[in-house]
Write a protein that holds these residues in place. Structure first.
Motif, mmCIF file in Angstrom:
data_model
loop_
_atom_site.group_PDB
_atom_site.id
_atom_site.type_symbol
_atom_site.label_atom_id
_atom_site.label_comp_id
_atom_site.label_asym_id
_atom_site.label_seq_id
_atom_site.Cartn_x
_atom_site.Cartn_y
_atom_site.Cartn_z
ATOM 1 N N LEU A 114 0.901 -1.305 0.004
ATOM 2 C CA LEU A 114 -0.012 -0.170 0.081
ATOM 3 C C LEU A 114 0.987 1.095 0.085
ATOM 4 O O LEU A 114 0.440 2.217 -0.450
ATOM 5 N N TYR A 115 2.071 1.050 0.578
ATOM 6 C CA TYR A 115 2.837 2.272 0.700
ATOM 7 C C TYR A 115 4.237 2.333 -0.336
ATOM 8 O O TYR A 115 5.267 2.704 -0.171
ATOM 9 N N ASP A 116 3.923 1.506 -1.323
ATOM 10 C CA ASP A 116 4.986 1.547 -2.400
ATOM 11 C C ASP A 116 5.241 2.928 -2.893
ATOM 12 O O ASP A 116 6.165 3.250 -3.456
ATOM 13 N N VAL A 117 3.853 3.566 -3.138
ATOM 14 C CA VAL A 117 4.025 5.023 -3.623
ATOM 15 C C VAL A 117 3.201 6.113 -2.698
ATOM 16 O O VAL A 117 2.009 5.390 -2.531
ATOM 17 N N VAL A 118 3.549 6.872 -1.815
ATOM 18 C CA VAL A 118 2.930 7.552 -1.025
ATOM 19 C C VAL A 118 3.028 9.077 -1.277
ATOM 20 O O VAL A 118 4.000 9.644 -1.743
ATOM 21 N N VAL A 119 1.727 9.708 -1.515
ATOM 22 C CA VAL A 119 1.812 11.190 -1.742
ATOM 23 C C VAL A 119 1.205 11.927 -0.317
ATOM 24 O O VAL A 119 0.237 11.672 -0.068
ATOM 25 N N ALA A 141 -4.151 1.508 -3.326
ATOM 26 C CA ALA A 141 -5.291 0.880 -2.852
ATOM 27 C C ALA A 141 -5.103 -0.602 -2.725
ATOM 28 O O ALA A 141 -4.265 -1.266 -3.474
ATOM 29 N N ARG A 142 -5.851 -1.288 -1.894
ATOM 30 C CA ARG A 142 -6.140 -2.548 -1.743
ATOM 31 C C ARG A 142 -6.622 -3.121 -3.060
ATOM 32 O O ARG A 142 -7.555 -2.343 -3.673
ATOM 33 N N PRO A 143 -6.427 -4.399 -3.396
ATOM 34 C CA PRO A 143 -6.966 -4.821 -4.648
ATOM 35 C C PRO A 143 -8.525 -4.757 -4.863
ATOM 36 O O PRO A 143 -9.279 -4.567 -5.905
ATOM 37 N N ASP A 144 -9.288 -4.819 -3.554
ATOM 38 C CA ASP A 144 -10.672 -4.784 -3.721
ATOM 39 C C ASP A 144 -11.105 -3.133 -3.198
ATOM 40 O O ASP A 144 -12.348 -2.911 -3.135
ATOM 41 N N ARG A 156 -2.035 1.470 -8.424
ATOM 42 C CA ARG A 156 -0.816 1.780 -8.507
ATOM 43 C C ARG A 156 -0.604 2.329 -9.809
ATOM 44 O O ARG A 156 0.161 3.494 -9.801
ATOM 45 N N GLU A 157 -0.959 1.835 -10.929
ATOM 46 C CA GLU A 157 -0.734 2.232 -12.240
ATOM 47 C C GLU A 157 -1.298 3.601 -12.209
ATOM 48 O O GLU A 157 -1.143 4.600 -13.066
ATOM 49 N N ASP A 158 -2.686 3.708 -11.644
ATOM 50 C CA ASP A 158 -3.645 5.074 -11.849
ATOM 51 C C ASP A 158 -3.015 6.133 -11.133
ATOM 52 O O ASP A 158 -2.658 7.193 -11.366
ATOM 53 N N LEU A 159 -2.256 5.776 -9.936
ATOM 54 C CA LEU A 159 -1.609 6.814 -8.893
ATOM 55 C C LEU A 159 -0.444 7.064 -9.712
ATOM 56 O O LEU A 159 0.113 8.476 -9.820
ATOM 57 N N LEU A 160 0.417 6.153 -10.556
ATOM 58 C CA LEU A 160 1.361 6.904 -11.278
ATOM 59 C C LEU A 160 1.281 7.568 -12.158
ATOM 60 O O LEU A 160 1.797 8.738 -12.808
ATOM 61 N N GLN A 161 0.087 7.300 -13.169
ATOM 62 C CA GLN A 161 -0.482 8.378 -14.132
ATOM 63 C C GLN A 161 -0.642 9.606 -13.339
ATOM 64 O O GLN A 161 -0.356 10.677 -14.006
ATOM 65 N N VAL A 162 -1.493 9.653 -12.312
ATOM 66 C CA VAL A 162 -1.822 10.839 -11.826
ATOM 67 C C VAL A 162 -0.643 11.778 -11.329
ATOM 68 O O VAL A 162 -0.649 13.023 -11.699
ATOM 69 N N LEU A 163 0.569 11.201 -11.022
ATOM 70 C CA LEU A 163 1.539 11.523 -10.403
ATOM 71 C C LEU A 163 2.276 12.373 -11.580
ATOM 72 O O LEU A 163 3.055 13.407 -11.433
ATOM 73 N N SER A 164 2.262 11.880 -12.721
ATOM 74 C CA SER A 164 2.872 12.110 -14.046
ATOM 75 C C SER A 164 2.342 13.729 -14.474
ATOM 76 O O SER A 164 2.738 14.194 -15.341
ATOM 77 N N ARG A 165 1.087 13.984 -14.038
ATOM 78 C CA ARG A 165 0.310 15.294 -14.423
ATOM 79 C C ARG A 165 0.252 16.272 -13.080
ATOM 80 O O ARG A 165 -0.306 17.404 -13.471
ATOM 81 N N VAL A 166 0.926 16.104 -12.116
ATOM 82 C CA VAL A 166 0.859 17.095 -11.098
ATOM 83 C C VAL A 166 2.088 17.949 -11.023
ATOM 84 O O VAL A 166 3.209 17.391 -11.315
ATOM 85 N N THR A 167 1.946 19.112 -10.429
ATOM 86 C CA THR A 167 3.003 19.958 -10.389
ATOM 87 C C THR A 167 3.061 20.287 -8.714
ATOM 88 O O THR A 167 1.848 20.087 -7.843
ATOM 89 N N PRO A 168 4.079 20.976 -8.196
ATOM 90 C CA PRO A 168 3.929 21.434 -6.756
ATOM 91 C C PRO A 168 2.973 22.568 -6.440
ATOM 92 O O PRO A 168 2.430 22.647 -5.567
ATOM 93 N N ASP A 169 2.235 22.929 -7.433
ATOM 94 C CA ASP A 169 0.953 23.974 -7.432
ATOM 95 C C ASP A 169 -0.501 23.126 -7.315
ATOM 96 O O ASP A 169 -1.240 23.847 -7.288
#
Length: 175
Positions: A114-119, A141-144, A156-169
């Protein structure tokens, strides 16, 4: 960033449910939220995702499990000794700590992925007020898509996609 977004909007159908959607520009991702839904008056341990507009501070990640995430945010690789203080009476409440630590903490090095990627979200951090919530993150997220303790969790894949589009603002809008 060509496809950066000014905000992420959390959409809930029923405020007391633990499922929601995260809207990022024109894309929408399913996500899990706190077991108590969303709540304006966040309290430590209430299981609610806090309502508000939260800055996105930084990304923590497990370098042993994935490479540096593509993002416009500051990144920190975590290790077995990284934790987050969740003890309201402690001077390091809602701050990262090194483990072992003398007060109650949450380990950032988990076996369940769950914490492989933490924002890290800027909830109750400027200033930190004891008891108003700690360790409010976006994470895997958990699988369910089971409920969180107050965080927002995505595949995880969705979180990484979101991160590719965010900035410090970029801000997370909950409400």
């Amino acid at each position: 960033m060509a496809n950066s977004v000014p905000h992420l909007r959390l959409i809930t159908v029923r405020p007391r449910e633990s499922r929601a959607s995260l809207q990022v520009g024109t894309a929408t991702f399913p996500c899990a939220i706190g077991r108590s839904g969303i709540r304006r008056r966040k309290r430590e341990g209430d299981g609610a995702t806090p309502i508000g507009s939260w800055p996105i501070r930084r990304v923590l990640y497990r370098a042993d499990k994935l490479s540096l995430p593509a993002t416009g945010l500051e990144n920190w690789a975590i290790d077995r000794h990284d934790g987050w203080c969740d003890a309201p009476a402690d001077r390091r409440y809602n701050l990262p700590v090194r483990l072992p630590y003398g007060a109650s903490t949450e380990s950032l090095w988990r076996d369940d992925d769950l914490y492989d990627v933490v924002v890290v979200l800027g909830q109750n951090d400027d200033p930190v007020i004891p008891g108003l919530g700690s360790a409010i993150f976006m994470h895997v997220a958990r699988p369910d898509y089971g409920p969180t303790e107050g965080c927002v969790a995505l595949k995880r894949e969705d979180l990484l996609q979101v991160l590719s589009r965010v900035t410090p603002d970029t801000r997370l809008l909950v409400g």
